[in-house]
Design an enzyme around this catalytic site. Structure first.
Site, short mmCIF file in Angstrom:
data_model
loop_
_atom_site.label_atom_id
_atom_site.label_comp_id
_atom_site.label_asym_id
_atom_site.label_seq_id
_atom_site.Cartn_x
_atom_site.Cartn_y
_atom_site.Cartn_z
N ARG B 114 -0.37 -8.02 13.76
CA ARG B 114 -1.67 -8.60 13.42
C ARG B 114 -1.89 -10.01 13.96
O ARG B 114 -2.88 -10.63 13.62
CB ARG B 114 -1.89 -8.54 11.91
N THR B 158 4.93 -6.83 10.36
CA THR B 158 3.70 -6.56 11.10
C THR B 158 2.66 -7.69 10.99
O THR B 158 1.73 -7.75 11.79
CB THR B 158 3.02 -5.27 10.58
N GLY B 174 7.45 -2.45 4.41
CA GLY B 174 8.47 -1.42 4.17
C GLY B 174 8.55 -0.91 2.74
O GLY B 174 9.57 -0.35 2.34
N GLU B 176 7.37 1.61 1.50
CA GLU B 176 7.46 3.08 1.44
C GLU B 176 8.88 3.55 1.74
O GLU B 176 9.15 4.73 1.90
CB GLU B 176 6.49 3.72 2.44
N TRP B 224 2.75 -7.53 3.52
CA TRP B 224 2.39 -7.16 4.90
C TRP B 224 1.08 -7.72 5.41
O TRP B 224 0.68 -7.42 6.53
CB TRP B 224 2.44 -5.64 5.07
N ASN B 242 2.39 -2.24 -3.11
CA ASN B 242 2.68 -1.25 -4.14
C ASN B 242 4.15 -1.25 -4.57
O ASN B 242 5.01 -1.65 -3.82
CB ASN B 242 2.33 0.14 -3.60
N ASP B 285 -1.15 3.36 -5.26
CA ASP B 285 -0.92 2.66 -3.99
C ASP B 285 -1.97 1.59 -3.74
O ASP B 285 -2.42 1.39 -2.62
CB ASP B 285 -0.89 3.67 -2.83
N ARG B 312 -7.83 -3.72 -3.92
CA ARG B 312 -7.89 -2.30 -3.55
C ARG B 312 -8.22 -1.42 -4.76
O ARG B 312 -8.70 -0.30 -4.61
CB ARG B 312 -6.52 -1.92 -2.98
#
Lengths: 253, 514
Positions: B114, B158, B174, B176, B224, B242, B285, B312
């Site tokens: 980004r 990122t 990361g 997930e 992130w 999350n 999430d 979110r």
């Protein structure tokens, strides 16, 4: 140099493995299911019964039915389709576990549809007039979805629903777009492209249109089909014949 | 002593000469406003905006970069550990950087990057395999690089870093893959780590009681998206992601601090000053990673130093940025899982919205509401601009064991009806939308606000557009031929204002037709 060649050869051999190393491991299918739900279900459905992507419970697959062919498709994707390759995201073992899971959901529709495929073909091209919108290989028109391989892509239950209630599920990219022009004219057709600022559509005669939103009175897209229901146009035997024909369409091998 | 005075003088001179038309940080200023003071392109003439140059990166993958512009050069990062310096006047390539990522990386969402951070004679970026690099802006040469954490354990990076004092501050990705999130600060000159703030409270630490057993070790809360910095309070604000696994909360009972939270970190010590958890024990999430935007708000006649976020989970929040106290929370999209936010900041839950094996419908969907796409704030209009995905999702849960290097999400969300999108111009004092611009698909790009009274954005179908910042009316658009995922920026060169944005595999720059 020769050592490099050996390494390359070994690499090719590993990738070219033809049999699922987890074929007899019952846990592999469950592990595969975890990843299937995350990675594959958005297109193939949470129970692998299809959606934007083909129904995987049929037990027969567009790119071939062997373990190695399934592996190759998952790893490399299908060029020219929405199916991406997952070799960069999953190790070989993860892909084989997905193959294991896909094998467990296959229902293998062994009983052929009750109809007569030859009679169905006759109906398709004459009384049903399906070819006015649909294509099978080189014959027919390109207004509705191409049916050349539809027997591999959709279950007979899905095909029955499509023939009787076409609005039940719309194949991606085949929504109905309606435009009302400034002079009050209503133009309706199949979505070729649709965005916030414009719409491109093709009417049932195959005529192509493009409009800017700012130039028209209204522009809408609905998840419904322009195909008529055949529930009243065809009798039960005729519908079975038509479905037998559609299920027999498996493309050129 | 004389030398010190001389060096101060040189610094002052350098600052005075800094081209105010440059764009040298991810969010433009340290508050992340993404507001350009340039007003040459404005509501009256934006219809004459035309493409000036394009640069084809020829790198496949999603392009999420915020380009930086300094001293006539544009610095662009691309997917898969790539970057370029381009001539800001013509788009001609000056240098290119490429480093091959490891063959097997655990990435939830593609090999994206980004953007750069920049200070003086150094550029900073992360590489996918959890690396932080310092580079020479003149040549792209790597000056130093350091590993944040082992990519083989699921860590990646990122986001664009930010500069705070003599430090380059960065997050990780990361959540997930069973990781434990953090925010790191490194010495700009040496690349030596100065502090780390763990975004998961460990056993025995404050907040550690919000976890059970060793679930915290795989707790997630990745960082992130880039944070912001208030120099007066000396606080760094960073949103966290999350908890892991995302959709199965059964294996991690408790609030799971500091997941789905905003953390305020003391810039000198790296210690937590305060935290605010938007979604305790999240199972949808709903990362809290949207840019946390400091701004001063006058609420009930009193001016408060606030930090705002369109979360979110469907609610817009304004917090007191000195202490994290809730000032205001209001739904900006359809919300079915909570009946508002209590005065204690906790959502008032509506039962029946847990993910299930067969799927449970909840609004908003998994990506929100508003996800990570860069937001903007215009001090000219007083409005806060962000995008929102409209529509609901079916949320699925799977019981899944943790295996290192294995995707640890425990199922997913999927749409059962087409989604649509909005750009919202919201009054942050009240949480009420001043206007909404409707889009036919879910939003992809970030936003830019300018002194020309404009808001720029893009969409999934490749349009770049300009809206009237006061009304949301479309004043200009351009079909760029590739999905716009990145946020636009603005800069000036030789007295001319430009708008630049990545679309597909192309950097495209616009200016008023001569």
């Amino acid at each position: 140099m020769s050592r490099l060649m050996i390494v390359l050869l070994l690499g090719t051999l590993c990738r070219a493995q033809t049999n699922n190393p987890f074929a007899s491991d019952p846990q592999a299918a469950e592990t595969g299911r975890w990843n299937f739900r995350i990675i594959c279900s958005p297109c193939h459905g949470i129970h692998a019964e299809g959606g934007r992507g083909p129904d995987l419970t049929l037990g027969t697959y567009s790119a071939g039915d062997s373990d190695a062919e399934l592996f190759r498709v998952i790893a490399g994707g299908v060029p020219g389709s929405e199916m991406a390759g997952y070799a960069g995201r999953l190790e070989d073992e993860g892909i084989w576990r997905l193959v294991s899971y896909i094998r467990t959901v296959a229902k293998h529709e062994t009983s052929a549809p009750p109809g007569n495929a030859a009679a169905g073909a006759e109906l398709f091209w004459s009384k049903g007039n399906c070819g006015a919108c649909h294509r099978v290989a080189a014959r027919g028109a390109s207004i509705g979805p191409d049916l050349t391989r539809v027997g591999r892509q959709r279950s007979s239950a899905y095909l029955r629903a499509s023939v009787l209630t076409p609005d039940a599920d719309i194949t991606s990219g085949f929504n109905t777009v309606t435009v009302v022009t400034r002079d009050g004219k209503k133009i309706q057709g199949i979505e070729k492209s649709y965005d916030t600022f414009s719409a491109q559509l093709m009417d049932l005669s195959g005529k192509y249109y493009s409009f800017l939103r700012e130039d028209v009175t209204s522009m809408t897209r609905e998840p419904k089909s322009l195909m008529p229901s055949y529930a009243k146009q065809l009798g039960e035997t005729e519908i079975n014949d038509l479905l037998a024909y559609l299920s027999s369409l498996r493309g050129q091998q | 002593m004389k030398l010190a005075i001389l060096s101060l003088l040189i610094t002052a001179l350098a600052m005075a000469q800094t081209n105010s038309g440059d764009w040298t940080a991810y969010g433009k200023n340290s508050f992340g406003w993404r507001y350009s003071e340039l007003g040459q392109i404005n509501t009256a003439n934006v219809s004459r905006l035309a493409a000036q140059w394009m640069y084809q990166t020829n790198m496949p993958g999603k392009n999420e970069t915020t380009p930086l512009v300094s001293d006539g050069l544009m610095f662009v990062t691309g997917p898969s550990n790539t970057a370029w310096a381009l001539d800001a006047l013509t788009g001609r390539q000056i240098w290119a950087y490429r480093s091959s990522p490891p063959a097997k990386l655990d990435l939830c969402c593609g090999p994206v990057n980004r953007g750069f951070a920049m200070q003086g004679n150094k550029l900073f970026k992360v590489n996918l395999e959890g690396m932080l690099l310092a580079m020479d802006p003149k040549s792209g040469a790597v000056l130093w690089q350091t590993t944040l954490e082992d990519y083989k354990k699921g860590y990646s990076a990122t986001a664009a870093p930010i500069i705070v004092k003599n430090m380059v501050v960065t997050g990780m990705a990361g959540a997930e893959y069973g990781t434990r999130g953090f925010v790191d600060a490194y010495d700009m000159e040496t690349g030596k780590r100065i502090w780390r703030f763990n975004t998961i409270a460990g056993e025995g630490e404050p907040g550690g009681q919000t976890w059970h057993g060793d679930a915290w070790k795989r707790g997630g809360a990745s960082t992130w998206i880039t944070g912001t910095y208030d120099p007066k309070l000396n606080l760094i604000y960073w949103g966290t992601g999350n908890p892991g696994p995302d959709l199965d909360g059964d294996v991690r009972p408790g609030d799971n601090l500091y997941t789905c939270s905003l953390v305020a970190i003391d810039a000198d010590t790296g210690k937590l000053k305060w935290h605010f958890q938007f979604t305790p024990h999240d199972v949808h999430d709903w990362d809290a990673i949207s840019d946390p935007i400091p701004m001063d708000l006058t609420i009930n006649g009193k001016t408060v130093p606030a930090v705002v976020q369109a979360n979110r989970n469907g609610f817009f929040y304004a917090l007191d940025r000195a202490n994290g106290k809730l000032l205001l929370a209001k739904a900006y999209t359809k919300v079915t899982w909570a009946d508002g936010i209590g005065s204690d900041g906790r959502p008032i839950l509506i039962s029946g919205h847990e993910p299930s094996e067969e799927g449970n419908r909840t609004c908003p969907g998994m990506g929100g509401g508003h996800n990570w796409q860069a937001t903007a704030y215009s001090p000219q209009t007083g409005l806060y601009y962000f995008t929102s995905s409209e529509g609901c999702m079916l949320f699925f849960k799977t019981t899944q064991e943790f295996v290192e290097g294995q995707w640890y999400q425990a199922s997913t969300g999927s749409r059962d009806e087409p989604g649509s999108g909005l750009v919202i111009g919201l009054d942050p004092k009240t949480g009420t939308a001043a206007w909404k611009f409707e889009m036919v698909s879910t939003p992809t790009s970030g936003l830019l606000a300018t002194a020309g009274g404009l808001v720029f954005g893009g969409d999934a179908q490749g349009y770049v557009f300009a809206l009237d910042a006061r009304t949301g009316k479309v004043l200009w658009r351009f079909q760029a031929g590739g999905t716009v995922i990145a946020p636009p920026i603005s800069y000036s060169l030789n007295g001319r204002q430009y708008i630049a944005v990545a679309a597909g595999q192309t950097m495209v720059t616009f200016g008023l037709a001569k």
